[in-house]
Design a protein around this motif. Sequence first.
Motif, PDB file in Angstrom:
ATOM      1  N   PRO A 228      -0.243  61.413 -37.116  1.00 47.25           N
ATOM      2  CA  PRO A 228       1.068  60.715 -37.885  1.00 47.25           C
ATOM      3  C   PRO A 228       0.950  60.375 -39.353  1.00 47.25           C
ATOM      4  O   PRO A 228      -0.090  60.274 -39.733  1.00 47.25           O
ATOM      5  N   VAL A 229       2.163  60.609 -39.779  1.00 52.43           N
ATOM      6  CA  VAL A 229       2.375  60.360 -41.235  1.00 52.43           C
ATOM      7  C   VAL A 229       3.264  58.798 -41.380  1.00 52.43           C
ATOM      8  O   VAL A 229       4.415  58.774 -40.805  1.00 52.43           O
ATOM      9  N   THR A 230       2.937  57.940 -42.120  1.00 51.01           N
ATOM     10  CA  THR A 230       3.483  56.694 -42.342  1.00 51.01           C
ATOM     11  C   THR A 230       3.960  56.644 -43.704  1.00 51.01           C
ATOM     12  O   THR A 230       3.851  57.570 -44.644  1.00 51.01           O
ATOM     13  N   VAL A 231       5.020  55.437 -43.939  1.00 50.55           N
ATOM     14  CA  VAL A 231       5.495  55.487 -45.316  1.00 50.55           C
ATOM     15  C   VAL A 231       4.215  55.111 -46.152  1.00 50.55           C
ATOM     16  O   VAL A 231       4.496  55.373 -47.483  1.00 50.55           O
ATOM     17  N   ALA A 232       3.181  54.208 -45.858  1.00 52.68           N
ATOM     18  CA  ALA A 232       2.258  54.135 -46.742  1.00 52.68           C
ATOM     19  C   ALA A 232       1.539  55.352 -46.985  1.00 52.68           C
ATOM     20  O   ALA A 232       1.075  55.327 -48.295  1.00 52.68           O
ATOM     21  N   ASP A 233       1.415  56.498 -46.165  1.00 50.89           N
ATOM     22  CA  ASP A 233       0.977  57.798 -46.787  1.00 50.89           C
ATOM     23  C   ASP A 233       1.660  58.347 -47.720  1.00 50.89           C
ATOM     24  O   ASP A 233       1.227  58.830 -48.843  1.00 50.89           O
ATOM     25  N   LEU A 234       3.049  57.848 -47.875  1.00 56.82           N
ATOM     26  CA  LEU A 234       3.907  58.478 -48.906  1.00 56.82           C
ATOM     27  C   LEU A 234       3.809  57.614 -50.154  1.00 56.82           C
ATOM     28  O   LEU A 234       4.526  57.933 -51.153  1.00 56.82           O
ATOM     29  N   LYS A 235       3.445  56.553 -49.952  1.00 59.00           N
ATOM     30  CA  LYS A 235       3.356  55.399 -51.172  1.00 59.00           C
ATOM     31  C   LYS A 235       4.677  55.025 -51.716  1.00 59.00           C
ATOM     32  O   LYS A 235       4.736  54.797 -52.845  1.00 59.00           O
ATOM     33  N   VAL A 236       5.862  54.801 -50.804  1.00 56.87           N
ATOM     34  CA  VAL A 236       7.041  54.265 -51.112  1.00 56.87           C
ATOM     35  C   VAL A 236       7.617  53.086 -50.621  1.00 56.87           C
ATOM     36  O   VAL A 236       8.639  52.932 -50.711  1.00 56.87           O
ATOM     37  N   GLY A 237       6.686  52.429 -49.848  1.00 56.00           N
ATOM     38  CA  GLY A 237       7.059  51.257 -49.148  1.00 56.00           C
ATOM     39  C   GLY A 237       7.639  50.102 -50.169  1.00 56.00           C
ATOM     40  O   GLY A 237       8.542  49.342 -49.693  1.00 56.00           O
ATOM     41  N   GLY A 238       7.049  50.068 -51.227  1.00 55.99           N
ATOM     42  CA  GLY A 238       7.498  48.878 -52.239  1.00 55.99           C
ATOM     43  C   GLY A 238       8.977  49.546 -52.828  1.00 55.99           C
ATOM     44  O   GLY A 238       9.762  48.551 -52.893  1.00 55.99           O
ATOM     45  N   ALA A 239       9.260  50.573 -52.769  1.00 58.21           N
ATOM     46  CA  ALA A 239      10.741  50.994 -53.450  1.00 58.21           C
ATOM     47  C   ALA A 239      11.589  50.895 -52.385  1.00 58.21           C
ATOM     48  O   ALA A 239      12.742  50.370 -52.635  1.00 58.21           O
ATOM     49  N   ILE A 240      11.324  50.989 -51.152  1.00 57.20           N
ATOM     50  CA  ILE A 240      12.259  50.894 -49.787  1.00 57.20           C
ATOM     51  C   ILE A 240      12.221  49.382 -49.819  1.00 57.20           C
ATOM     52  O   ILE A 240      13.604  48.947 -49.757  1.00 57.20           O
ATOM     53  N   THR A 241      11.271  48.482 -49.963  1.00 58.39           N
ATOM     54  CA  THR A 241      11.488  47.141 -49.766  1.00 58.39           C
ATOM     55  C   THR A 241      12.312  46.776 -50.771  1.00 58.39           C
ATOM     56  O   THR A 241      13.332  45.755 -50.345  1.00 58.39           O
ATOM     57  N   LEU A 242      12.137  47.028 -52.120  1.00 64.16           N
ATOM     58  CA  LEU A 242      13.137  46.355 -53.096  1.00 64.16           C
ATOM     59  C   LEU A 242      14.518  46.476 -52.954  1.00 64.16           C
ATOM     60  O   LEU A 242      15.471  45.807 -53.421  1.00 64.16           O
ATOM     61  N   LEU A 243      14.809  47.657 -52.167  1.00 66.14           N
ATOM     62  CA  LEU A 243      16.343  47.925 -51.882  1.00 66.14           C
ATOM     63  C   LEU A 243      16.636  47.007 -50.901  1.00 66.14           C
ATOM     64  O   LEU A 243      17.946  46.822 -50.696  1.00 66.14           O
ATOM     65  N   LEU A 244      16.007  46.147 -50.118  1.00 65.90           N
ATOM     66  CA  LEU A 244      16.267  45.245 -49.373  1.00 65.90           C
ATOM     67  C   LEU A 244      16.094  43.924 -49.596  1.00 65.90           C
ATOM     68  O   LEU A 244      16.094  43.018 -48.869  1.00 65.90           O
TER      69      LEU A 244
END
Length: 552
Positions: A228-244
């Motif tokens: 499985p590949v997660t958002v954490a693996d992509l290292k974009v969790g912060g970017a997605i969170t700030l949009l919310l």
Amino acid sequence: MNDIEISQAAKEDPITDVAAGLGLSADQIEPYGAVKAKIKLPVKGDIKHSKLILVTSINPTPAGEGKSTVTVGLGDALKRQGKKVAIALREPSLGPVMGMKGGATGGGYAQVVPMEDINLHFTGDMHALTEAHDTLAALIDNHIQQGNELNIDPRQVIWKRVLDINDRELRQTVIGLGGRTSGVPRQDGFDITVASELMAILCLSKNLADLKTRINRIVIGYTYDKKPVTVADLKVGGAITLLLKDAIKPNLVQTLEHTPAIIHGGPFANIAHGCNSVLATQTALKLADYVVTEAGFGADLGGEKFMDIKTPVLGKTPDAVVIVATVRALKYNGGVNKKDLETENLDALATGSANLKRHVESMQRYGVPVVVAVNRFNSDTDAEIKQLLAYIKNDLQVPAFDTTVWANGGGGALDLADAVVNATNQSSTFKPLYQPDDDLVTKMTTIVQKIYGGKDVVLESKAKRQLRRFAKYGWDKLPVCMAKTQYSLSDNAKSLGAPTDFTIHVREFVPKLGAGFIVAMTGNVLTMPGLPKHPAALDMDIDADGKITGLF
């Protein structure tokens, strides 16, 4: 007058006054104009002292049965009786608003206002969720295009795109066409925004930090060697969170009778978990003595998911459950054609009442007092109402009341409010439907047998393969979110009433680790609905002065 005309004639209090009535100062809200605002987080307080009332329903007709209308009317009735009350609802999706079912602001004289704003763009939460979801989709495909360091298999990307409108043309798509500079071609598709895992995450997050943690857990697909590949693996969790960052804040509005209403989050209950946000409900509980909330569709869907998915995160169980029933839906479940629902039919009403019995029993299994609200329509006859109330009181032995909140607002639910307050004062012991350590099949079987009244669960070949893989990943004991038709207790929309000895067919599972559950896709339920032959959009208009017509 129709719903929108009643709403447009309303005299709303300034949102600062509504906030003050809950004990919120002006610097604790962020106004969006004069009559709506976001509530700044965190809100201090204890949720344990307040009474939580869950409103759910029987299996509906395609047009719905007025669950939100009863929720609003009950809240207004409690306010009329001098209670400090708040209502907690979901936000409407443009899919049903432009389609067939309508909005989610109640109706008649039991509405939340401003109805037009809430049913259209409101404070932008739906758009923020859509943009955040599709930003993640773009980042996934860009990662694959730019060298695919994580070894993602494009054929196993499970993160679809979303749009907050019913668009059947987008259920199955092919993307990446146009040559090497236009991406990697692969099959894809769209879900409706309310089915997005980000919607579920927003509605289950306790704060901004929890939101980011959950987003990082999202599984977006698998590698070529099935890891499985997660958002954490992509290292974009912060970017997605700030949009919310703004979407996570609950929205404050009011009813026609100036009862505070906190409206936040909007997952559908047939394809998602169907409850407004934990933050909205917790905020209401901290600020009011009585909180009236709802769960989408029938008790078999939103009701069960509120109890088994939302309650453990919320930290409080309902003190009473109100089941909304209508004569027309029970006649529909008794075999009457939709075009004949306004004709008196006592025999069909008696037959269809078995559906109500099933829902009452399923909610009673949780050990919470149940009250039935019969939402009266103009076409209901006195004989039908009398027969239904007698059945509920004598055969089901639960309190039942004829409510007329569409026509009379809170005045049409005063007896119901008395009964609900009495119910919340009864001693009760909440009983979970299943244990956290039960495996997925055991959990699904328990739901089918104890909530739906069915016999068993059958897994199709894809679901069986997924279950074996999930066991290796340690996902096989997560809570389960059943994606099922709202029109039947079974997975067959045409099997009405109270069927027995049926099996639920699971065709596939969708892991939603950020939300913290596994979705079981049953029957032919779709995560991107379609528009009807005559969508509601055909009847809507706006004049040169900005006056809207046809919005219900």
